[in-house]
Scaffold this motif. Structure first.
Motif, PDB file in Angstrom:
ATOM      1  N   UNK A 218       0.942  -1.235  -0.105  1.00 21.49           N
ATOM      2  CA  UNK A 218      -0.180  -0.004  -0.161  1.00 21.49           C
ATOM      3  C   UNK A 218       1.019   1.392   0.019  1.00 21.49           C
ATOM      4  N   UNK A 219       0.419   2.173  -0.515  1.00 23.06           N
ATOM      5  CA  UNK A 219       1.043   3.508  -0.551  1.00 23.06           C
ATOM      6  C   UNK A 219       0.560   4.778  -0.015  1.00 23.06           C
ATOM      7  N   UNK A 220       1.546   5.623   0.425  1.00 22.28           N
ATOM      8  CA  UNK A 220       1.201   6.975   1.051  1.00 22.28           C
ATOM      9  C   UNK A 220       1.555   7.879   0.046  1.00 22.28           C
ATOM     10  N   UNK A 221       0.737   8.791  -0.164  1.00 22.45           N
ATOM     11  CA  UNK A 221       0.860   9.968  -1.293  1.00 22.45           C
ATOM     12  C   UNK A 221       0.767  11.327  -0.699  1.00 22.45           C
ATOM     13  N   UNK A 222       1.761  12.327  -0.746  1.00 22.88           N
ATOM     14  CA  UNK A 222       1.660  13.481   0.015  1.00 22.88           C
ATOM     15  C   UNK A 222       2.309  14.582  -0.845  1.00 22.88           C
ATOM     16  N   UNK A 239      10.601   6.318   7.953  1.00 25.90           N
ATOM     17  CA  UNK A 239       9.464   5.914   8.598  1.00 25.90           C
ATOM     18  C   UNK A 239       9.372   4.411   7.993  1.00 25.90           C
ATOM     19  N   UNK A 240      10.410   3.768   7.228  1.00 23.64           N
ATOM     20  CA  UNK A 240      10.342   2.602   6.808  1.00 23.64           C
ATOM     21  C   UNK A 240       9.700   2.396   5.634  1.00 23.64           C
ATOM     22  N   UNK A 241       9.292   3.448   4.710  1.00 25.79           N
ATOM     23  CA  UNK A 241       8.516   3.455   3.573  1.00 25.79           C
ATOM     24  C   UNK A 241       9.522   3.274   2.223  1.00 25.79           C
ATOM     25  N   UNK A 242       9.370   2.255   1.318  1.00 25.86           N
ATOM     26  CA  UNK A 242      10.181   2.525   0.035  1.00 25.86           C
ATOM     27  C   UNK A 242       9.551   3.940  -0.780  1.00 25.86           C
ATOM     28  N   UNK A 254       4.953  18.460  -6.669  1.00 26.01           N
ATOM     29  CA  UNK A 254       5.656  17.476  -6.095  1.00 26.01           C
ATOM     30  C   UNK A 254       5.000  16.749  -5.312  1.00 26.01           C
ATOM     31  N   UNK A 255       4.899  15.271  -5.579  1.00 28.27           N
ATOM     32  CA  UNK A 255       4.374  14.239  -4.852  1.00 28.27           C
ATOM     33  C   UNK A 255       5.532  13.295  -4.404  1.00 28.27           C
ATOM     34  N   UNK A 256       5.318  13.030  -2.809  1.00 29.13           N
ATOM     35  CA  UNK A 256       6.009  11.818  -2.267  1.00 29.13           C
ATOM     36  C   UNK A 256       5.065  10.550  -2.209  1.00 29.13           C
ATOM     37  N   UNK A 257       5.797   9.623  -2.732  1.00 27.49           N
ATOM     38  CA  UNK A 257       5.102   8.435  -2.890  1.00 27.49           C
ATOM     39  C   UNK A 257       5.985   7.350  -2.018  1.00 27.49           C
ATOM     40  N   UNK A 258       5.326   6.828  -0.913  1.00 28.14           N
ATOM     41  CA  UNK A 258       5.783   6.025  -0.035  1.00 28.14           C
ATOM     42  C   UNK A 258       5.192   4.527   0.029  1.00 28.14           C
ATOM     43  N   UNK A 259       5.955   3.353  -0.244  1.00 32.28           N
ATOM     44  CA  UNK A 259       5.149   2.151  -0.258  1.00 32.28           C
ATOM     45  C   UNK A 259       5.660   1.318   0.957  1.00 32.28           C
ATOM     46  N   UNK A 260       4.550   0.613   1.420  1.00 30.85           N
ATOM     47  CA  UNK A 260       4.944  -0.017   2.596  1.00 30.85           C
ATOM     48  C   UNK A 260       5.459  -1.590   2.238  1.00 30.85           C
ATOM     49  N   UNK A 261       6.220  -2.124   2.986  1.00 27.41           N
ATOM     50  CA  UNK A 261       6.956  -3.274   2.797  1.00 27.41           C
ATOM     51  C   UNK A 261       5.931  -4.282   3.404  1.00 27.41           C
TER      52      UNK A 261
END
Length: 261
Positions: A218-222, A239-242, A254-261
């Motif tokens: 799952x992904x966080x987008x900000x 925070x541990x997100x790719x 500008x969008x930061x996308x972090x994916x959970x492992x």
């Protein structure tokens, strides 16, 4: 009392131009198309001339093909933030559970709900007016909006189930808030703008909590500012997100996308 005579488009354009509206012709067309009566039109022109954001005057904002209801005092969704929606859909085209934190009017949740047919959508904001507005905008999609502080507002049953977590957090550094355009500074809630000393205080809290709420993959987008982007990426990685950064030069987004492992 006599009925007010209809305003001519040229008169509306002249009034808006005199008030400094750069896109006076376009705004005049929208006001005249939205107003139900000549009296409404005149009142709307007066409010716009007085400096109220156009979207608050109209009662809606165009966003990702939708007409999003926007009440006075609620953060107006920016067109550049449509890029965040596009990135979310590209990253998780089959998402079934969506959460929109710092939701404001609920524009992000509504746009994702419209594109992800049948998705379960939840939104949250600390501001009561924003939550009221978001409930209106999400109702057509069966979405829910809650009032509270970030993850504390969400049903605990969502923990570990979220495919897409959007968080258009406030990211203006406190010292730069007075430099914002008057439309934002004077008519949008400070809590939706002020992100603390470096503009990243709320993002730190969202990133720290995101891994517990996201499904694996799952992904966080900000959204963030250009000068803050490297620090925002580091926060999500820590925070541990790719994490990666997506940029639209055209929209200056500008969008930061972090994916959970």
């Amino acid at each position: 009392m006599p009925t007010p005579a209809p305003l001519s488009p040229s008169a509306v354009v002249s009034a808006l131009r005199a008030a400094g509206c750069v896109f006076a012709e376009d705004e005049a067309e929208l006001i005249l198309a939205t107003a139900r009566t000549p009296g409404d039109a005149a009142a709307m022109v007066d409010r716009r001339v007085a400096g109220l954001p156009l979207e608050h005057v109209l009662g809606w904002a165009g966003f990702h093909g939708l007409r999003i209801a926007v009440e006075p005092g609620v953060f107006v969704p920016r067109r550049r933030t449509e890029f965040l929606v596009d990135q979310a859909l590209a990253a998780a085209p089959h998402a079934t559970v969506v959460v929109d934190l710092c939701c404001g009017s609920g524009a992000l949740g509504a746009a994702l709900a419209a594109a992800l047919d049948g998705a379960e959508v939840h939104a949250a904001d600390i501001d009561q007016a924003a939550v009221r507005c978001a409930r209106r905008n999400l109702a057509a999609f069966g979405g829910r909006a809650y009032r509270g502080d970030l993850f504390d507002a969400l049903p605990t049953g969502l923990r570990g189930r979220v495919d897409v977590l959007t968080a258009n957090v406030p990211y203006v550094p406190t010292a730069e808030v007075p430099l914002l355009p008057a439309e934002a500074r004077d008519h949008e809630p400070l809590v939706a703008l002020d992100g603390g000393a470096d503009g990243l205080d709320v993002l730190r809290r969202v990133a720290a909590g995101a891994p517990r709420w996201l499904v694996p993959g799952g992904c966080l987008l900000t959204e963030t500012g250009a000068h803050q982007a490297p620090a925002a990426v580091r926060i999500c990685r820590d925070a541990g997100l790719t994490t990666r950064l997506a940029v639209s030069e055209e929209r200056y987004a500008h969008v930061v996308i972090g994916v959970a492992e």
